[in-house]
Design a protein around this motif. Sequence first.
Motif, PDB file in Angstrom:
ATOM      1  N   LYS A  63       0.790  -1.457  -0.425  1.00 15.58           N
ATOM      2  CA  LYS A  63       0.302   0.057   0.208  1.00 15.58           C
ATOM      3  C   LYS A  63       1.083   1.505  -0.117  1.00 15.58           C
ATOM      4  CE  LYS A  63      -4.072  -2.280   2.534  1.00 15.58           C
ATOM      5  NZ  LYS A  63      -5.075  -1.977   3.536  1.00 15.58           N
ATOM      6  N   MET A  64       1.860   1.250   1.057  1.00 13.66           N
ATOM      7  CA  MET A  64       2.769   2.677   0.935  1.00 13.66           C
ATOM      8  C   MET A  64       4.346   1.755   1.605  1.00 13.66           C
ATOM      9  SD  MET A  64       2.551   5.735   2.930  1.00 13.66           S
ATOM     10  CE  MET A  64       1.387   6.677   2.157  1.00 13.66           C
ATOM     11  N   ASP A  65       5.117   2.435   1.477  1.00 12.55           N
ATOM     12  CA  ASP A  65       6.745   1.558   1.822  1.00 12.55           C
ATOM     13  C   ASP A  65       6.405   2.906   3.221  1.00 12.55           C
ATOM     14  OD1 ASP A  65       8.616   3.855   1.147  1.00 12.55           O
ATOM     15  OD2 ASP A  65       6.985   3.575  -0.750  1.00 12.55           O
ATOM     16  N   GLY A  66       7.010   2.002   3.475  1.00 15.35           N
ATOM     17  CA  GLY A  66       7.776   2.834   4.621  1.00 15.35           C
ATOM     18  C   GLY A  66       8.320   4.071   4.862  1.00 15.35           C
ATOM     19  N   LEU A  67       9.827   4.281   3.279  1.00 15.32           N
ATOM     20  CA  LEU A  67       9.714   4.996   3.225  1.00 15.32           C
ATOM     21  C   LEU A  67       9.340   6.190   3.238  1.00 15.32           C
ATOM     22  CD1 LEU A  67      12.815   6.563   3.126  1.00 15.32           C
ATOM     23  CD2 LEU A  67      13.353   6.272   0.400  1.00 15.32           C
ATOM     24  N   THR A  68       8.028   6.248   2.294  1.00 14.60           N
ATOM     25  CA  THR A  68       7.645   7.818   2.154  1.00 14.60           C
ATOM     26  C   THR A  68       6.792   8.034   3.190  1.00 14.60           C
ATOM     27  OG1 THR A  68       6.867   6.585  -0.502  1.00 14.60           O
ATOM     28  CG2 THR A  68       5.622   7.676   0.842  1.00 14.60           C
ATOM     29  N   PHE A  69       5.633   7.325   4.198  1.00 12.33           N
ATOM     30  CA  PHE A  69       5.605   7.162   5.048  1.00 12.33           C
ATOM     31  C   PHE A  69       6.016   8.478   6.594  1.00 12.33           C
ATOM     32  CE2 PHE A  69       3.195   6.120   9.883  1.00 12.33           C
ATOM     33  CZ  PHE A  69       2.644   5.945   9.565  1.00 12.33           C
ATOM     34  N   LEU A  70       7.413   8.029   6.541  1.00 14.46           N
ATOM     35  CA  LEU A  70       8.323   8.798   7.026  1.00 14.46           C
ATOM     36  C   LEU A  70       8.637   9.774   6.515  1.00 14.46           C
ATOM     37  CD1 LEU A  70      10.373   8.731   9.191  1.00 14.46           C
ATOM     38  CD2 LEU A  70      12.473   8.006   7.739  1.00 14.46           C
ATOM     39  N   ARG A  71       9.117   9.895   5.734  1.00 11.98           N
ATOM     40  CA  ARG A  71       8.597  11.446   5.108  1.00 11.98           C
ATOM     41  C   ARG A  71       7.983  12.852   4.570  1.00 11.98           C
ATOM     42  NH1 ARG A  71      11.480   9.748  -0.060  1.00 11.98           N
ATOM     43  NH2 ARG A  71      14.032   9.741   0.287  1.00 11.98           N
ATOM     44  N   LYS A  72       6.590  11.929   5.004  1.00  7.06           N
ATOM     45  CA  LYS A  72       5.282  12.405   5.012  1.00  7.06           C
ATOM     46  C   LYS A  72       5.318  12.464   6.906  1.00  7.06           C
ATOM     47  CE  LYS A  72       2.426  10.318   1.888  1.00  7.06           C
ATOM     48  NZ  LYS A  72       1.951  11.554   0.940  1.00  7.06           N
ATOM     49  N   ILE A  73       5.479  11.632   7.961  1.00  7.10           N
ATOM     50  CA  ILE A  73       5.686  12.467   9.448  1.00  7.10           C
ATOM     51  C   ILE A  73       6.285  13.557   9.390  1.00  7.10           C
ATOM     52  CG2 ILE A  73       6.567  11.032  11.450  1.00  7.10           C
ATOM     53  CD1 ILE A  73       5.377   8.167  10.697  1.00  7.10           C
ATOM     54  N   MET A  74       7.747  13.142   8.825  1.00  8.15           N
ATOM     55  CA  MET A  74       8.421  14.209   8.927  1.00  8.15           C
ATOM     56  C   MET A  74       8.596  15.600   8.581  1.00  8.15           C
ATOM     57  SD  MET A  74      10.570  12.417  11.776  1.00  8.15           S
ATOM     58  CE  MET A  74      12.171  13.781  11.754  1.00  8.15           C
ATOM     59  N   ALA A  75       7.702  15.620   7.949  1.00  7.25           N
ATOM     60  CA  ALA A  75       7.295  16.726   6.802  1.00  7.25           C
ATOM     61  C   ALA A  75       6.408  17.254   7.769  1.00  7.25           C
ATOM     62  CB  ALA A  75       6.914  17.350   5.608  1.00  7.25           C
ATOM     63  N   GLN A  76       5.345  16.719   8.547  1.00  6.61           N
ATOM     64  CA  GLN A  76       3.943  17.452   9.197  1.00  6.61           C
ATOM     65  C   GLN A  76       4.082  17.225  10.593  1.00  6.61           C
ATOM     66  OE1 GLN A  76       0.470  14.631   7.396  1.00  6.61           O
ATOM     67  NE2 GLN A  76       1.217  15.085   5.519  1.00  6.61           N
TER      68      GLN A  76
END
Length: 364
Positions: A63-76
């Motif tokens: 569904k979504m890789d962890g790296l993409t999820f991490l970048r969203k967390i760190m940006a928001q």
Amino acid sequence: MTSQKVRVLIVDDSASVRQVVTTILSEDPDIEVMGAAADPFAAARRLEKELPDVILLDIEMPKMDGLTFLRKIMAQRPIPVVICSAATEKGSQLAFEALEAGAVDIVPKPRVDTRQSLVEASGRLRDAVKSAARARVKQRTARPLVVEKKLTADAMLPPPVETRARPKTERIVCIGASTGGTEALAEVLMALPADSPGILVVQHMPPGFTLAFARRLDGLCAINVKEAEDGETVQAGCAYIAPGARHMLLQRSGLRYHIAVKDGPPVSRHRPSVDVLFRSAAQYAGRNALGVIMTGMGDDGARGLLEMRKLGAATRAQNEESCVVFGMPKEAIALGAAEKVVALDQIPREIVLWHQAAHTAAAE
């Protein structure tokens, strides 16, 4: 940290991994697993309701890789993230991309095939989670098991003693780091000139990741960077990264330094251990060495740095303001092991000035 428990959210698509990790963390009285999610979308829904102190995150998920999820967390809304990944070549490369994106540490996925491997994974996971809870994270733009006895460096080699005078022309730099160290080391090594002295590095890291880490740095630095091999000669202009799960020691034969890579018990609860490297440098290099202790949790390296200083080595510690976790340097400073306390961006300059001063003294 306060007396409150560290609250952790586990994000991994493997049900068995979620179960094992939950069990491991829940057995620590200072940690509370607030939940587990099978994918980033489920994790995001959980984060809308409550925020954890630490996220334990897999990299390769549907569904979504962890790296993409991490970048969203760190940006928001930055939250300390520990990457829990398998040590495959692809996994290790992605894990280092995650560190660049803001993750604070890497731990291997726990194996359950042997009790010893599970014991070691348990300690590593718990330490990583509690260390991450103390870490300073910055907003990024989008892009019951038995506790191991804490051993000292005596488990690997005897205390150093002053012997005969050593030649003044041979110089060596030894660096130790843990949480936050991968990016801090990159900053230091990238700033060094190609004619730097030989550098030995212990970065607390699981097996399978150190080779990829060395290759990544080698592509960024003017000096050569490689994973250390047993028996190889230390060359100027090269940095050697201790292999994961093995101790690295400095040894000497005549006028040449060489590296010993050895198995052995964890020292200061780590393998490789900074204390082991620093003690060997105290014994075989003495005043010809510079020891640097950098960001990380715990006290590994503090006693070894003091031994280096007592035998005439120059010693430096990273300051609190520039550390992700001010643990290892703090302990070294408290022992009186550090001659100077400097910011991260000043460490390359300290190495260069120390090396230049040595050559000037030799010429005189």
